[in-house]
Design an enzyme around this catalytic site. Structure first.
Site, PDB file in Angstrom:
ATOM      1  N   GLU A 253       0.880  -1.180   0.000  1.00 14.70           N
ATOM      2  CA  GLU A 253       0.000   0.000   0.000  1.00 14.70           C
ATOM      3  C   GLU A 253       0.907   1.216   0.000  1.00 14.70           C
ATOM      4  OE1 GLU A 253      -1.558   3.228   0.874  1.00 14.70           O
ATOM      5  OE2 GLU A 253      -1.814   2.435   2.896  1.00 14.70           O
ATOM      6  N   CYS A 287      -1.480   8.976   3.305  1.00 16.46           N
ATOM      7  CA  CYS A 287      -1.415   8.514   1.915  1.00 16.46           C
ATOM      8  C   CYS A 287      -2.661   8.901   1.132  1.00 16.46           C
ATOM      9  CB  CYS A 287      -1.190   7.011   1.869  1.00 16.46           C
ATOM     10  SG  CYS A 287      -2.468   6.052   2.722  1.00 16.46           S
TER      11      CYS A 287
END
Length: 486
Positions: A253, A287
């Protein structure tokens, strides 16, 4: 006095074999907050030894016994809000609201892991042979190497280990050098107190200069059968290459260059509030943060005026102050990196609407730019700071083109009062996650979380996390003797 912590291996706190330590620095004050053991390759091997030795018994433990551990750990974590707020402020400059959000979501991730332990798993297959039964059975991989980042340390520290452990694996986690307590040792403390058996989870902290060697040693160990990494795209590429070289599955990720799209039927006040949260929560160090706010031209003037006014009012500075919204970045060097992106954009024609200027230590001012050209580094790079770009668009197709004009594909927010309109746009956005009538920053423990393109591959959350950290095995049972041709 600084906190002192050792490695966590085999259920015990142990020093690095070399006796080396490394400092954990408070980004706001610049002072040493903690001293932790600095592992070397021999310590990685000790940790894998412990995880490998614990695997068979942990995988065989009754599901209800494993579930009880996760549920107890969730309650224990819920009770540690004040401790987490202190840890996150001192290690990574996290504000109090952000710390308590970390606690709440991470505790629910542990509860979701508990549910996953006893959820139905596998399938019964039709067999071509008369009287035979086929089974597709999910089984744990073995030892999982996990890498936990600093920016949402408790959320991502728990996510690094919860699904692998729930699937029956044992774990060696390498926490970030910027938050080794919050994203590694704290998680181990909670699970240890909840009754996790010795060796099932091991934590290897390290000095920054040893990070590459520690990671490579961990992934290369033949007993490690899976890799779990959350972090930047450049480092993720390296981790993915190591995993591929050793033929080990990985969940990656990685970074995002996320857009929040304000369609022509949006509620402007709601859109402003959503966009400000998306960009400036945790000083943009998520993120999923909104790097780009794309606004329909019919709303652009009104939106931009209200948005910049609100951004200018955000309090920045001391993360310990309950009124601070934009705390320090994780290090003064990170603030300088963000400032250089802004300077480069301005030098190439961008306009500063709010903020800009030089940071004070690790605190960078909340900044809004417009008219950033493609040749500017900020157009392509993830800012990972309290900076965004506002641009207008004339129609949906133009907004979609702008949103997709990035190598990343993690998440997107689409603000609209018309769900049908929002869904039509969402279907054309190339990201792993999209939120209609919400901004880009959202996470739920049971949902499939992950990106597309350079934002990584694999999914966390719910059954998808269990599938990511387990193998499917085909098992057949013959209820009658077979006939063979010779």
């Amino acid at each position: 006095m600084p906190i002192t912590r050792e490695l966590f291996i085999g259920g015990k706190d142990v020093p690095a074999a070399s006796g080396r330590t490394t400092e954990d620095i408070n980004p706001y004050t610049g002072e040493v907050y903690a001293t932790v053991a600095a592992a070397g390759p021999e310590d990685v091997r000790r940790a894998v030894d412990a995880a490998d030795a614990a695997f068979e018994e942990w995988a065989a433990l009754a599901p209800f016994a494993r579930r009880a551990i996760f549920l107890k750990a969730a309650d224990l974590l819920d009770a540690r809000g004040e401790q987490v707020a202190e840890l996150m402020a001192n290690e990574a400059g996290g504000t109090r609201p952000w710390a308590y959000f970390n606690v709440a979501l991470a505790a629910n991730m542990l509860r979701e892991a508990a549910a996953a332990v006893t959820a139905p798993r596998g399938e019964v297959l039709n067999a071509q042979e008369q009287g035979a039964l086929g089974l597709a059975v999910r089984e744990p991989l073995g030892v999982v190497a996990a890498f936990a980042p600093w920016n949402a340390p408790v959320i991502l520290g728990v996510r690094a280990v919860a699904a692998p452990l729930a699937a029956g694996n044992t774990v060696v986690v390498k926490p970030s050098e910027d938050a080794p307590l919050a994203c590694g040792l704290l998680v181990a403390d909670v699970l240890r107190e909840a009754g996790l058996p010795d060796g099932v989870l091991n934590v290897v902290t390290n000095a920054r200069e040893d990070a590459a060697e520690i990671a490579e040693t961990l992934i290369a160990d033949a007993r490690v059968r899976g890799v779990n990494f959350t972090g930047s795209t450049p480092v993720g590429r390296i981790i993915g290459e190591h995993a591929a070289r050793h033929l080990k599955p990985a969940v990656l990720e990685l970074g995002g260059k996320n857009a929040v799209i304000v369609l022509d039927d949006a509620d402007v006040d709601y859109a402003v509030n959503a966009a400000v949260f998306s960009v400036f929560m945790n000083a943009g160090q998520i993120c999923m943060s909104g790097d780009r706010i794309l606004v329909h031209e019919s709303l652009a003037e009104e939106f931009t005026q209200r948005f910049t006014t609100k951004v200018a009012s955000l309090q920045s500075g001391d993360p310990g102050d309950p009124h601070t919204v934009v705390g320090p970045l994780v290090a003064a060097s990170s603030a300088q990196r963000v400032a250089s992106l802004v300077r480069d954009a301005v030098a190439k024609g961008a306009k500063v609407l709010v903020g800009g200027g030089e940071p004070e230590g690790a605190v960078h001012p909340a900044t809004v730019l417009t008219e950033v050209p493609k040749e500017a580094d900020l157009y392509h790079a993830e800012s990972f700071g309290p900076v965004c770009v506002v641009e207008s668009f004339a129609d949906d197709s133009t907004a979609i083109t702008l949103a997709n004009d990035t190598e990343n594909g993690l998440t997107c927010g689409i603000i609209t009062e018309n769900a049908t309109h929002g869904l039509a746009v969402a279907r054309r956005i190339r990201t792993g996650i999209v939120h209609v009538n919400d901004q880009s920053v959202a996470d739920e423990p049971h949902a499939p979380f992950g990106g597309a393109k350079a934002s990584g591959y694999g999914r966390f959350g719910g059954r998808w996390g269990i599938e990511a950290f387990s193998n499917t095995r085909w098992v057949t049972i013959a209820t009658q003797q077979a006939h063979y041709p010779f």
